[in-house]
Scaffold this motif. Structure first.
Motif, PDB file in Angstrom:
ATOM      1  N   HIS A 250       5.562   3.531  -1.614  1.00  0.00           N
ATOM      2  CA  HIS A 250       4.613   2.031  -1.876  1.00  0.00           C
ATOM      3  C   HIS A 250       5.131   0.448  -1.507  1.00  0.00           C
ATOM      4  CE1 HIS A 250       1.257  -0.230  -4.086  1.00  0.00           C
ATOM      5  NE2 HIS A 250       2.266  -1.233  -4.270  1.00  0.00           N
ATOM      6  N   LEU A 251       4.899   0.525   0.233  1.00  0.00           N
ATOM      7  CA  LEU A 251       5.934  -0.387   0.738  1.00  0.00           C
ATOM      8  C   LEU A 251       4.928  -1.969   0.213  1.00  0.00           C
ATOM      9  CD1 LEU A 251       6.158   1.509   4.042  1.00  0.00           C
ATOM     10  CD2 LEU A 251       7.149   1.206   2.163  1.00  0.00           C
ATOM     11  N   THR A 252       5.661  -2.733   0.589  1.00  0.00           N
ATOM     12  CA  THR A 252       5.229  -4.330   0.110  1.00  0.00           C
ATOM     13  C   THR A 252       5.797  -5.014   1.917  1.00  0.00           C
ATOM     14  OG1 THR A 252       5.593  -3.852  -1.280  1.00  0.00           O
ATOM     15  CG2 THR A 252       5.555  -6.445  -0.895  1.00  0.00           C
TER      16      THR A 252
ATOM     17  N   VAL B 103      11.021   4.761  12.838  1.00  0.00           N
ATOM     18  CA  VAL B 103      10.412   5.139  11.633  1.00  0.00           C
ATOM     19  C   VAL B 103       9.043   5.225  11.358  1.00  0.00           C
ATOM     20  CG1 VAL B 103       9.724   3.772   9.689  1.00  0.00           C
ATOM     21  CG2 VAL B 103      11.335   3.074  10.547  1.00  0.00           C
ATOM     22  N   LEU B 104       8.703   6.330  11.229  1.00  0.00           N
ATOM     23  CA  LEU B 104       7.271   7.255  11.658  1.00  0.00           C
ATOM     24  C   LEU B 104       6.096   6.424  10.039  1.00  0.00           C
ATOM     25  CD1 LEU B 104       7.605   9.963  13.056  1.00  0.00           C
ATOM     26  CD2 LEU B 104       7.089   8.029  13.718  1.00  0.00           C
ATOM     27  N   LEU B 105       5.198   5.955  10.083  1.00  0.00           N
ATOM     28  CA  LEU B 105       4.102   5.926   8.999  1.00  0.00           C
ATOM     29  C   LEU B 105       3.060   6.117   8.381  1.00  0.00           C
ATOM     30  CD1 LEU B 105       4.593   1.752   8.450  1.00  0.00           C
ATOM     31  CD2 LEU B 105       6.591   3.815   7.966  1.00  0.00           C
ATOM     32  N   GLN B 106       2.917   7.676   8.243  1.00  0.00           N
ATOM     33  CA  GLN B 106       1.563   7.955   7.856  1.00  0.00           C
ATOM     34  C   GLN B 106       0.120   7.603   7.091  1.00  0.00           C
ATOM     35  OE1 GLN B 106       2.027  13.008   7.572  1.00  0.00           O
ATOM     36  NE2 GLN B 106       0.250  13.098   9.423  1.00  0.00           N
ATOM     37  N   ALA B 107      -0.901   6.941   7.655  1.00  0.00           N
ATOM     38  CA  ALA B 107      -1.925   6.533   6.942  1.00  0.00           C
ATOM     39  C   ALA B 107      -2.447   8.097   7.007  1.00  0.00           C
ATOM     40  CB  ALA B 107      -2.488   5.565   7.341  1.00  0.00           C
ATOM     41  N   ALA B 108      -3.752   7.222   5.520  1.00  0.00           N
ATOM     42  CA  ALA B 108      -4.645   9.165   5.042  1.00  0.00           C
ATOM     43  C   ALA B 108      -5.690   9.376   5.842  1.00  0.00           C
ATOM     44  CB  ALA B 108      -5.092   8.520   3.895  1.00  0.00           C
ATOM     45  N   ASN B 109      -5.858   7.826   6.654  1.00  0.00           N
ATOM     46  CA  ASN B 109      -6.928   8.547   8.377  1.00  0.00           C
ATOM     47  C   ASN B 109      -6.821   7.456   9.448  1.00  0.00           C
ATOM     48  OD1 ASN B 109      -7.955   5.599   7.021  1.00  0.00           O
ATOM     49  ND2 ASN B 109      -9.049   6.303   5.420  1.00  0.00           N
ATOM     50  N   SER B 110      -7.942   7.211  10.480  1.00  0.00           N
ATOM     51  CA  SER B 110      -7.344   6.553  11.532  1.00  0.00           C
ATOM     52  C   SER B 110      -7.706   4.806  10.765  1.00  0.00           C
ATOM     53  CB  SER B 110      -8.630   6.446  12.141  1.00  0.00           C
ATOM     54  OG  SER B 110      -9.950   6.417  11.940  1.00  0.00           O
ATOM     55  N   TYR B 111      -8.607   4.415  10.092  1.00  0.00           N
ATOM     56  CA  TYR B 111      -8.716   2.769   9.663  1.00  0.00           C
ATOM     57  C   TYR B 111      -7.403   2.200   9.364  1.00  0.00           C
ATOM     58  CZ  TYR B 111     -10.751  -1.122   7.913  1.00  0.00           C
ATOM     59  OH  TYR B 111     -11.073  -2.641   7.227  1.00  0.00           O
TER      60      TYR B 111
ATOM     61  N   GLY C 146       0.775  -1.430  -0.325  1.00  0.00           N
ATOM     62  CA  GLY C 146       0.167  -0.454  -0.289  1.00  0.00           C
ATOM     63  C   GLY C 146       1.247   0.971   0.007  1.00  0.00           C
ATOM     64  N   ASP C 147       0.461   2.289  -0.383  1.00  0.00           N
ATOM     65  CA  ASP C 147       0.636   3.828  -0.228  1.00  0.00           C
ATOM     66  C   ASP C 147       1.006   4.132   1.017  1.00  0.00           C
ATOM     67  OD1 ASP C 147       1.462   3.612  -2.839  1.00  0.00           O
ATOM     68  OD2 ASP C 147      -0.835   3.894  -3.813  1.00  0.00           O
ATOM     69  N   ILE C 148       1.863   4.806   1.694  1.00  0.00           N
ATOM     70  CA  ILE C 148       1.876   5.512   2.796  1.00  0.00           C
ATOM     71  C   ILE C 148       3.208   6.361   2.698  1.00  0.00           C
ATOM     72  CG2 ILE C 148       3.725   3.570   3.813  1.00  0.00           C
ATOM     73  CD1 ILE C 148       1.446   4.472   6.410  1.00  0.00           C
ATOM     74  N   GLN C 149       2.946   7.948   3.313  1.00  0.00           N
ATOM     75  CA  GLN C 149       3.433   8.847   3.994  1.00  0.00           C
ATOM     76  C   GLN C 149       5.054   8.598   4.907  1.00  0.00           C
ATOM     77  OE1 GLN C 149       4.373  11.872   2.779  1.00  0.00           O
ATOM     78  NE2 GLN C 149       2.484  11.152   1.275  1.00  0.00           N
ATOM     79  N   VAL C 150       6.350   8.502   4.724  1.00  0.00           N
ATOM     80  CA  VAL C 150       7.093   7.720   5.439  1.00  0.00           C
ATOM     81  C   VAL C 150       8.461   8.938   6.325  1.00  0.00           C
ATOM     82  CG1 VAL C 150       9.467   5.697   5.321  1.00  0.00           C
ATOM     83  CG2 VAL C 150       7.432   5.633   4.762  1.00  0.00           C
ATOM     84  N   CYS C 151       8.890   8.916   7.149  1.00  0.00           N
ATOM     85  CA  CYS C 151       9.666  10.024   8.111  1.00  0.00           C
ATOM     86  C   CYS C 151      10.665   9.164   8.847  1.00  0.00           C
ATOM     87  CB  CYS C 151       8.490  10.651   8.858  1.00  0.00           C
ATOM     88  SG  CYS C 151      10.251  12.191   9.215  1.00  0.00           S
ATOM     89  N   VAL C 152      11.791   8.983   8.821  1.00  0.00           N
ATOM     90  CA  VAL C 152      12.915   8.740   9.745  1.00  0.00           C
ATOM     91  C   VAL C 152      13.394   9.468  10.954  1.00  0.00           C
ATOM     92  CG1 VAL C 152      14.705   6.774   9.891  1.00  0.00           C
ATOM     93  CG2 VAL C 152      13.283   6.497   8.198  1.00  0.00           C
TER      94      VAL C 152
END
Length: 817
Positions: free
Chosen positions: A99-101, A150-158, A69-75
């Motif tokens: 786009h992480l697998t 590593v921070l992974l930021q999604a579009a919503n809480s679900y 899926g697609d997600i925002q990444v910050c280290v």
């Protein structure tokens, strides 16, 4: 080993008690109670096999397992200097889209640059949690690893929660796989297995792999550690039992279960744990071809039940539990799966002989990868089954692997002759009754008995003229040449054959299963060696009798062959057939019921005259009333054209009292028929209202009606029985049956004999599609009234397509209207 890092710990010893407290399925209580009666001394070290109420799906939100899926990444790396603290402050953080697998071992980006230049291994993740500090970015998952976060930021809480649970699952299953692939102490291994099972059962993720992945890990563990004690086997099976409630076991686990069924058939694990697993397989499996080990496991389970004190009674209760207490089985897949299991088990009894005969790969070879052609056993030389004609030995014992020198090819033949001689090839120099030839194939003893009669040789060598036929009376006095192949099975194979033959017998006792069972067995899906086995054919005969006695046409019509030229049960149980052992009694009963319900009676008689005239005459000679009636019908309908054959049939009828009486009645009817067909009499006739079948018969026998073209039976009380009189009217073109009780059986008879009928009124009669479809052979019909009948739209379309002259049709007040 502690896997309880973070917020999603799998648990360890705390779940041991729960995994040992299972509850019984309601559907299994009667069966299991009976099974355990004869095995009171069998105990499990892990406690009773009951499923825990603790193992239920966790309440709350459910998520699908993420694989990518697609997600925002910050280290954020651990700050070591003042400058690095400034660069990692929340105001200067840089976020990258990736786009992480989620692979089996690491978290990988489709674009390996920036923060995700290298994959992040699950083993390097120290902690995994939802981000919850003050002023933290929204919808983030925090992954702690040595040296940073590593921070992974999604579009919503679900989506955030979905990523969190998916990563948590992947991380834990990776650790469990690593630990259980290198076991050290089995008490610790059992503890980890229970924790793994508990984690799978309580996970909020919904995916097939959530339960399948633990099963595959455990099956790999068992495959690599085959030296476990029986007690360890049972403890592991009990531990994974909750996962099998809603999942099929993987192939390797099936093999382990099969081994347990063979080695410990009386174990309570077989009874209480495997029973719901097998029930689920039979209810939900769609194709054993894709998972043959499920079928093998089911076979071994049934054989294990047969080893209990109650034996086949336990198997019978199991079959009844699969059908259910009502008259209609609610599970449509159970019967086909049970039949597939039985057929595979029956074939396995003859597997070695069949493979040695035709050089086909065995089931074991298919499972292990088919061997090369030159690695398999050579085909059994069929000449070993043919003793040399001059001096046949009384008994010859030879192994199948024996490969005698091939015979020298005759002149002008191919340099590479075929390796074997077909059994069916003619050998005129064979003695009349050679002793049996016996071939020993490891554990299978093959006995070939031959009975060749001089009459058969004479018939083959007789003149083959244009209309000349073999002397049927001579055929009745001698048995035709037959090759009876009987195989003496080892004791275990014989028990397997008897067990699954009895299951087929049980299946035939259920009324709702019988139509489908008859259809499944119609192509005769048994090896011919099994059909020569006395014990097997005895049980199979009961099944065929149940088909023959069933009043439903979809059942007893399956006694006939699937296609012409291919034998069906009707042919096999005829006198001289492979399975006939009762002097043709079952064959006669099959003929009786098929004649009473067959759509094309005349066509059926033609088939009998062409293929089974000899057996019919033989049974008529012995006074069988059904066969006497058949021969009389053949004469009445002019089925037999050859005059010599007609005279032989007459001689056969006159040889018994019942035949003589019926033949005299036939002669009386024939005189009446000839008188009726004589030209003369009225062309139109209307019977009074309320006339009956007897009134019509009396009227038609009173004079000559050879010219009768129009007959009205409207509003009378005639039934299908009057069709016997109507077919004697050769000139009939118009028939009115309005508001009578004339039904399907009468229509079938009319369709065979009144080919010139042009107008037919069936208004308000009880005819259905079954009878109306027979009208498709009456090509002269131009007017047809089916008003207020049970005609359907499909049948109407079919009739229109098959009756080109049909112009006037009334279908009001029907489904086709």
């Amino acid at each position: 080993m502690d896997f309880n890092s973070g917020s999603g710990g799998g648990g360890g010893g705390g779940n041991e008690l729960h995994n040992n407290q299972f509850y019984q399925c309601e559907e299994n209580k009667p069966l299991l109670g009976e099974m355990s009666e004869g095995n009171n001394n069998t105990k499990l070290g892990a406690g009773p096999c009951k499923r825990s109420l603790h193992h239920c799906s966790s309440s709350g939100m459910r998520y699908k397992l993420l694989h990518e899926g697609d997600i925002q990444v910050c280290v954020v790396k651990h700050p070591r200097t003042f400058l690095s603290k400034i660069l990692t402050s929340k105001f200067l953080r840089r976020w990258e889209p990736h786009h992480l697998t989620l692979t089996d071992s690491s978290l990988t980006s489709a674009t390996p640059t920036g923060y995700m230049e290298t994959s992040l291994s699950y083993s390097s993740i120290e902690d995994l949690q939802l981000l919850s500090w003050d002023n933290a970015p929204k919808y983030c998952v925090q992954l702690s690893f040595p040296g940073g976060t590593v921070l992974l930021q999604a579009a919503n809480s679900y989506l955030r929660d979905q990523w969190f649970h998916s990563l948590q699952w992947k991380k834990k299953i990776y650790k469990y796989r690593k630990v259980l692939n290198n076991p050290s102490r089995w008490d610790v291994v059992l503890k980890e297995i229970r924790a793994l099972v508990d984690m799978a059962l309580t996970s909020p993720l919904q995916d097939e792999s959530i339960h399948q992945a633990p099963l595959h890990i455990i099956s790999t563990l068992l495959a690599e550690n085959s030296n476990l004690s029986p007690q360890d086997h049972e403890n592991i099976i009990v531990a994974i039992a909750p996962l099998l409630e809603n999942n099929h076991p993987p192939p390797d686990l099936c093999e382990f279960f099969c081994k347990h069924c063979r080695e410990r058939p009386r174990s309570m694990v077989v009874i209480e744990v495997f029973t719901p697993v097998v029930q689920r397989i039979l209810k939900h499996n769609m194709d054993f071809g894709k998972c043959p080990r499920l079928r093998l496991f089911t076979q071994e389970y049934i054989l294990a039940l047969n080893e209990l004190n109650a034996g086949m009674e336990v198997v019978k209760k199991f079959v009844h539990s699969m059908h259910g207490p009502t008259g209609q089985c609610p599970h449509p897949r159970v019967l086909p799966n049970l039949v597939a299991v039985c057929l595979a088990a029956i074939y396995s009894c003859y597997e070695e002989f069949i493979n040695s005969r035709d050089n086909s790969p065995s089931l074991k070879e298919i499972r292990n990868g088919c061997q090369q052609q030159n690695d398999r056993k050579p085909p059994m030389p069929l000449r070993l089954l043919r003793p040399e004609p001059p001096t046949p030995p009384p008994t010859t014992l030879l192994p199948l692997s024996t490969n005698p020198a091939p015979p020298q090819p005759p002149p002008n033949t191919s340099p590479n002759p075929p390796p074997s001689i077909p059994i069916t090839s003619p050998t005129p120099t064979l003695p009349l009754s050679p002793p049996p030839s016996v071939v020993n194939s490891s554990e299978i003893l093959v006995e070939l008995e031959r009975n060749n009669n001089s009459a058969n040789t004479k018939r083959k060598a007789g003149p083959s003229g244009g209309d000349s036929e073999p002397n049927l009376i001579d055929c009745l006095l001698v048995s035709p040449a037959v090759n009876t192949l009987s195989i003496q099975l080892p004791a275990q194979a014989d028990r397997v054959l008897g067990c699954f033959a009895l299951i087929l017998k049980m299946l035939s006792d259920y009324d709702d299963w019988r139509p489908a069972l008859a259809s499944l067995l119609q192509p005769i899906p048994f090896p011919k060696e099994a059909l020569a086995h006395a014990k097997f054919t005895k049980e199979l005969k009961y099944v065929i009798q149940r088909f023959a006695e069933d009043p439903r046409q979809e059942v007893h019509s399956c006694l006939l062959s699937v296609r012409s030229g291919k034998d069906g049960w009707f042919q096999l149980y005829s006198p001289g057939g492979v399975a006939c052992d009762d002097d043709g009694e079952l064959f006669a009963s099959m003929v009786h019921i098929l004649m009473g319900s067959c759509y094309k009676t005349k066509k059926f008689l033609l088939s009998l005259a062409e293929n089974k005239l000899g057996p019919c005459m033989l049974l008529a000679l012995r006074g069988n009333q059904t066969m006497v009636e058949i021969l009389c019908l053949m004469l009445e309908y002019n089925i037999i054209e050859n005059k010599d054959t007609q005279l032989q049939i007459i001689s056969t009828l006159e040889s018994t009292q019942v035949g003589l009486r019926m033949y005299e009645q036939l002669c009386d009817r024939q005189r009446e028929l000839k008188e009726l067909q004589r030209k003369g009499g009225p062309t139109r006739l209307t019977l009074p209202s309320k006339s009956t079948d007897a009134d019509l018969a009396r009227l038609l026998s009173s004079g000559s009606f050879g010219n009768l073209e129009n007959l009205s039976l409207a509003f009378t009380n005639v039934t299908s029985a009057c069709a016997e009189q109507l077919i004697k009217l050769p000139s009939l073109k118009q028939l009115n049956l309005w508001s009578t009780q004339f039904g399907d059986a009468g229509l079938r008879l009319l369709s065979e004999h009144l080919a010139c009928l042009q107008v037919l009124n069936l208004c308000e009669t009880p005819v259905t599609d079954a009878g109306l479809l027979a009208l498709s052979s009456m090509k002269s019909l131009c007017s047809l009234n089916m008003n207020s009948t049970k005609l359907t739209a499909d049948t109407y379309e079919d009739l229109k397509a098959k009756l080109p002259n049909l112009k006037d049709v009334d279908v009001r007040y029907t489904e086709a209207w």
